[in-house]
Design a protein around this motif. Sequence first.
Motif, PDB file in Angstrom:
ATOM      1  N   GLY A 122       0.679  -1.272  -0.002  1.00 23.70           N
ATOM      2  CA  GLY A 122       0.226   0.057  -0.164  1.00 23.70           C
ATOM      3  C   GLY A 122       0.706   1.364   0.156  1.00 23.70           C
ATOM      4  O   GLY A 122       0.206   2.486   0.151  1.00 23.70           O
ATOM      5  N   HIS A 123       2.102   1.313   0.161  1.00 18.89           N
ATOM      6  CA  HIS A 123       3.111   2.350   0.016  1.00 18.89           C
ATOM      7  C   HIS A 123       2.975   3.309  -0.950  1.00 18.89           C
ATOM      8  O   HIS A 123       2.977   4.498  -0.942  1.00 18.89           O
ATOM      9  CB  HIS A 123       4.533   1.893   0.169  1.00 18.89           C
ATOM     10  CG  HIS A 123       4.786   1.626   1.261  1.00 18.89           C
ATOM     11  ND1 HIS A 123       4.611   0.123   1.612  1.00 18.89           N
ATOM     12  CD2 HIS A 123       5.328   2.087   2.411  1.00 18.89           C
ATOM     13  CE1 HIS A 123       5.168   0.041   2.807  1.00 18.89           C
ATOM     14  NE2 HIS A 123       5.593   1.002   3.449  1.00 18.89           N
ATOM     15  N   LEU A 124       2.479   2.770  -2.332  1.00 20.14           N
ATOM     16  CA  LEU A 124       2.033   3.665  -3.426  1.00 20.14           C
ATOM     17  C   LEU A 124       0.776   3.638  -3.684  1.00 20.14           C
ATOM     18  O   LEU A 124       0.514   4.345  -4.995  1.00 20.14           O
ATOM     19  CB  LEU A 124       3.209   3.062  -4.735  1.00 20.14           C
ATOM     20  CG  LEU A 124       4.660   2.737  -4.609  1.00 20.14           C
ATOM     21  CD1 LEU A 124       5.239   2.375  -5.765  1.00 20.14           C
ATOM     22  CD2 LEU A 124       5.283   4.384  -4.265  1.00 20.14           C
ATOM     23  N   ASN A 125      -0.148   3.236  -3.149  1.00 15.47           N
ATOM     24  CA  ASN A 125      -1.622   3.386  -3.556  1.00 15.47           C
ATOM     25  C   ASN A 125      -2.108   4.489  -2.926  1.00 15.47           C
ATOM     26  O   ASN A 125      -1.783   4.728  -1.745  1.00 15.47           O
ATOM     27  CB  ASN A 125      -2.220   2.060  -3.019  1.00 15.47           C
ATOM     28  CG  ASN A 125      -3.604   2.031  -3.397  1.00 15.47           C
ATOM     29  OD1 ASN A 125      -4.507   2.536  -2.689  1.00 15.47           O
ATOM     30  ND2 ASN A 125      -3.773   1.179  -4.246  1.00 15.47           N
ATOM     31  N   PRO A 126      -2.947   5.181  -3.608  1.00 16.28           N
ATOM     32  CA  PRO A 126      -3.510   6.289  -3.311  1.00 16.28           C
ATOM     33  C   PRO A 126      -4.414   6.490  -1.872  1.00 16.28           C
ATOM     34  O   PRO A 126      -4.496   7.305  -1.039  1.00 16.28           O
ATOM     35  CB  PRO A 126      -4.363   7.027  -4.521  1.00 16.28           C
ATOM     36  CG  PRO A 126      -4.513   5.611  -5.155  1.00 16.28           C
ATOM     37  CD  PRO A 126      -3.464   4.787  -5.007  1.00 16.28           C
ATOM     38  N   GLN A 127      -5.001   5.081  -1.889  1.00 10.00           N
ATOM     39  CA  GLN A 127      -5.678   4.970  -0.694  1.00 10.00           C
ATOM     40  C   GLN A 127      -4.819   4.382   0.465  1.00 10.00           C
ATOM     41  O   GLN A 127      -4.818   4.340   1.757  1.00 10.00           O
ATOM     42  CB  GLN A 127      -7.085   4.173  -0.824  1.00 10.00           C
ATOM     43  CG  GLN A 127      -7.854   3.697   0.372  1.00 10.00           C
ATOM     44  CD  GLN A 127      -9.120   3.293  -0.343  1.00 10.00           C
ATOM     45  OE1 GLN A 127     -10.062   3.920  -0.617  1.00 10.00           O
ATOM     46  NE2 GLN A 127      -9.423   1.942   0.232  1.00 10.00           N
ATOM     47  N   GLY A 128      -4.372   2.907   0.239  1.00 13.32           N
ATOM     48  CA  GLY A 128      -3.511   2.090   0.930  1.00 13.32           C
ATOM     49  C   GLY A 128      -4.100   1.713   2.258  1.00 13.32           C
ATOM     50  O   GLY A 128      -3.367   1.684   3.277  1.00 13.32           O
ATOM     51  N   ASP A 129      -5.107   1.421   2.154  1.00  9.37           N
ATOM     52  CA  ASP A 129      -6.059   0.895   3.500  1.00  9.37           C
ATOM     53  C   ASP A 129      -6.128  -0.771   3.294  1.00  9.37           C
ATOM     54  O   ASP A 129      -6.740  -1.253   2.481  1.00  9.37           O
ATOM     55  CB  ASP A 129      -7.625   1.368   3.324  1.00  9.37           C
ATOM     56  CG  ASP A 129      -8.500   0.797   4.637  1.00  9.37           C
ATOM     57  OD1 ASP A 129      -7.796   0.420   5.334  1.00  9.37           O
ATOM     58  OD2 ASP A 129      -9.475   1.270   4.503  1.00  9.37           O
ATOM     59  N   ALA A 130      -5.636  -1.477   4.136  1.00 13.32           N
ATOM     60  CA  ALA A 130      -5.257  -2.807   4.117  1.00 13.32           C
ATOM     61  C   ALA A 130      -6.611  -3.508   4.583  1.00 13.32           C
ATOM     62  O   ALA A 130      -6.917  -4.552   3.929  1.00 13.32           O
ATOM     63  CB  ALA A 130      -4.363  -3.268   5.122  1.00 13.32           C
ATOM     64  N   SER A 131      -7.597  -3.012   5.082  1.00 10.09           N
ATOM     65  CA  SER A 131      -8.841  -3.289   5.408  1.00 10.09           C
ATOM     66  C   SER A 131      -9.774  -3.305   4.388  1.00 10.09           C
ATOM     67  O   SER A 131     -10.952  -3.750   4.375  1.00 10.09           O
ATOM     68  CB  SER A 131      -9.627  -2.756   6.617  1.00 10.09           C
ATOM     69  OG  SER A 131      -9.772  -1.184   6.541  1.00 10.09           O
ATOM     70  N   ASN A 132      -9.439  -2.503   3.241  1.00 13.48           N
ATOM     71  CA  ASN A 132     -10.347  -2.304   1.913  1.00 13.48           C
ATOM     72  C   ASN A 132      -9.745  -2.655   0.858  1.00 13.48           C
ATOM     73  O   ASN A 132      -9.483  -1.477   0.056  1.00 13.48           O
ATOM     74  CB  ASN A 132     -11.100  -0.871   2.374  1.00 13.48           C
ATOM     75  CG  ASN A 132     -12.053  -0.614   1.171  1.00 13.48           C
ATOM     76  OD1 ASN A 132     -12.233   0.322   0.524  1.00 13.48           O
ATOM     77  ND2 ASN A 132     -12.820  -1.446   0.674  1.00 13.48           N
ATOM     78  N   PRO A 133      -9.662  -3.842   0.211  1.00 12.57           N
ATOM     79  CA  PRO A 133      -8.663  -4.267  -0.907  1.00 12.57           C
ATOM     80  C   PRO A 133      -9.448  -3.637  -1.958  1.00 12.57           C
ATOM     81  O   PRO A 133      -8.903  -3.092  -3.141  1.00 12.57           O
ATOM     82  CB  PRO A 133      -8.641  -5.511  -0.768  1.00 12.57           C
ATOM     83  CG  PRO A 133      -8.560  -5.966   0.826  1.00 12.57           C
ATOM     84  CD  PRO A 133      -9.744  -5.135   1.227  1.00 12.57           C
TER      85      PRO A 133
END
Length: 243
Positions: free
Chosen positions: A152-163
């Motif tokens: 999730g480091h490069l993801n704009p949301q990066g929320d592990a609980s919401n793939p």
Amino acid sequence: MHWTTDPSAPSVGPVVITKTRSPIRSNVGLKAVMAVTGILLALFLIAHMLGNLKVFTGETSFDHYAHWLRDIGTPLLPHTWYLWIQRSVLTVAVLAHIVAATVLAMRARAARPVQYAHRKKVRGSYAARTMRWGGVIILLFVIYHILDLTTGHLNPQGDASNPYGNVVADFAPERWYVTLFYTLAIVTLGFHLRHGAFSAFRSLGQQTPKGERRARNAALVLAVALCAGYLVVPFAVLTGLVS
């Protein structure tokens, strides 16, 4: 056999002791390593693609699937251990695949030390001529993909609980360049897989004319199916079909 001091007697030349190369380090062995690791990676790609397609079943279903992956093997295995075991096996397979390919390429180059000024180019498919560069592009994409949708480091949301939300945020219309890069990597993977699957079938014994035709057709179908399966998700998000 007997010894003699007669200088006119024929002599035996120096005895040369050669090391026997391990079967796995021979060209045949390295090709087998590439075939086996390639098949393992291809099976993972198929399973991963099928998991990605669950995005079309809705947010709740997709998130449930993503969280279920972390619970595989429980209570026999602690939480997320299966994923780490899988990642370790895949990492070893990728490294073995790269090492075998590099050694084979270096040996092929060493076998042709003389460069002819007017040597004809060897005819071959686009995929065969670009396997090495394709492998580099795929490796860079895998690193980016892990940092994007795994850590999730490069993801704009990066929320592990919401793939599901991470996927939608990643391929949003304003991030079209991510979809473009993803498409380039997947198409490259398709060419790499088509040639690699065909070579794997040949290395494992499909070398009759009929067997080669079947192997070529099977490799093409596999490559096209995987490309379509992977690309349908980002383009569905890009066009608003998945939101």
